[in-house]
Design a protein around this motif. Sequence first.
Motif, PDB file in Angstrom:
ATOM      1  N   LYS A 102       0.878  -1.268  -0.069  1.00 59.07           N
ATOM      2  CA  LYS A 102      -0.022  -0.004   0.064  1.00 59.07           C
ATOM      3  C   LYS A 102       0.964   1.331  -0.027  1.00 59.07           C
ATOM      4  CE  LYS A 102      -3.898   2.466   2.509  1.00 59.07           C
ATOM      5  NZ  LYS A 102      -4.240   2.745   3.607  1.00 59.07           N
ATOM      6  N   LYS A 103       1.732   1.369   0.798  1.00 56.00           N
ATOM      7  CA  LYS A 103       2.914   2.456   0.837  1.00 56.00           C
ATOM      8  C   LYS A 103       3.482   2.812  -0.489  1.00 56.00           C
ATOM      9  CE  LYS A 103       6.720   4.118   3.321  1.00 56.00           C
ATOM     10  NZ  LYS A 103       7.703   4.110   4.584  1.00 56.00           N
ATOM     11  N   GLU A 104       4.096   1.409  -0.978  1.00 52.68           N
ATOM     12  CA  GLU A 104       4.501   1.508  -2.253  1.00 52.68           C
ATOM     13  C   GLU A 104       3.702   2.153  -3.423  1.00 52.68           C
ATOM     14  OE1 GLU A 104       6.770  -1.472  -5.324  1.00 52.68           O
ATOM     15  OE2 GLU A 104       6.900  -1.801  -3.200  1.00 52.68           O
ATOM     16  N   LEU A 105       2.577   1.791  -3.418  1.00 53.08           N
ATOM     17  CA  LEU A 105       1.301   2.295  -4.562  1.00 53.08           C
ATOM     18  C   LEU A 105       1.143   3.737  -4.072  1.00 53.08           C
ATOM     19  CD1 LEU A 105      -0.822  -0.865  -4.735  1.00 53.08           C
ATOM     20  CD2 LEU A 105       0.714   0.077  -6.464  1.00 53.08           C
ATOM     21  N   GLU A 106       1.084   4.176  -2.793  1.00 50.95           N
ATOM     22  CA  GLU A 106       0.607   5.645  -2.665  1.00 50.95           C
ATOM     23  C   GLU A 106       2.029   6.320  -3.086  1.00 50.95           C
ATOM     24  OE1 GLU A 106      -2.127   4.908   1.494  1.00 50.95           O
ATOM     25  OE2 GLU A 106       0.052   5.422   1.641  1.00 50.95           O
ATOM     26  N   GLN A 107       3.187   5.990  -2.743  1.00 51.64           N
ATOM     27  CA  GLN A 107       4.454   6.654  -3.249  1.00 51.64           C
ATOM     28  C   GLN A 107       4.482   6.912  -4.675  1.00 51.64           C
ATOM     29  OE1 GLN A 107       7.566   4.602  -1.115  1.00 51.64           O
ATOM     30  NE2 GLN A 107       7.282   6.159   0.867  1.00 51.64           N
ATOM     31  N   ALA A 108       3.859   5.805  -5.385  1.00 53.06           N
ATOM     32  CA  ALA A 108       3.975   5.846  -6.779  1.00 53.06           C
ATOM     33  C   ALA A 108       2.882   6.855  -7.363  1.00 53.06           C
ATOM     34  CB  ALA A 108       3.922   4.455  -7.395  1.00 53.06           C
ATOM     35  N   GLY A 109       1.965   7.152  -6.481  1.00 55.15           N
ATOM     36  CA  GLY A 109       0.547   7.893  -6.991  1.00 55.15           C
ATOM     37  C   GLY A 109      -0.165   7.103  -7.626  1.00 55.15           C
ATOM     38  N   LEU A 110      -0.429   5.789  -7.419  1.00 57.23           N
ATOM     39  CA  LEU A 110      -1.353   5.038  -8.065  1.00 57.23           C
ATOM     40  C   LEU A 110      -2.524   4.583  -7.107  1.00 57.23           C
ATOM     41  CD1 LEU A 110       1.339   2.123  -9.609  1.00 57.23           C
ATOM     42  CD2 LEU A 110       0.079   3.938 -10.675  1.00 57.23           C
ATOM     43  N   ILE A 111      -2.393   5.016  -5.907  1.00 57.36           N
ATOM     44  CA  ILE A 111      -3.634   5.119  -4.908  1.00 57.36           C
ATOM     45  C   ILE A 111      -3.711   6.369  -4.158  1.00 57.36           C
ATOM     46  CG2 ILE A 111      -3.938   2.580  -5.082  1.00 57.36           C
ATOM     47  CD1 ILE A 111      -2.957   2.291  -2.325  1.00 57.36           C
TER      48      ILE A 111
END
Length: 111
Positions: A102-111
């Motif tokens: 979740k953190k990785e996806l948030e940092q990538a701006g995907l969620i």
Amino acid sequence: MQGIELIKGEERITGLIESGVVSLNLTVVSSNEKEEIFLNLSGRNATTNERLVWKEEELKIGDDFVVKIVDNGESSTPIKIDSSAPDDLILQGKLRAYSALKKELEQAGLI
């Protein structure tokens, strides 16, 4: 009773269980944000259903150690003893993986 002995410098740690499993895991995590290498010497006592941890450490490039398979001898004192049921441990692992993803996806701006 067979087990694993880990020797790193002057430190000598032996994981032995009369009935159960002893394992040595080396884990390399590589991503855009980080690179980490972890060592874990742990096991599960089949009689008590406890998870024993003798060594958990983040390694660095160039670290070296010796691994020996031993027969009999004296086990080192574990640094952790966890009596959680295996299902609880699986759930904890899934929650850690979810949080990291979740953190990785948030940092990538995907969620």
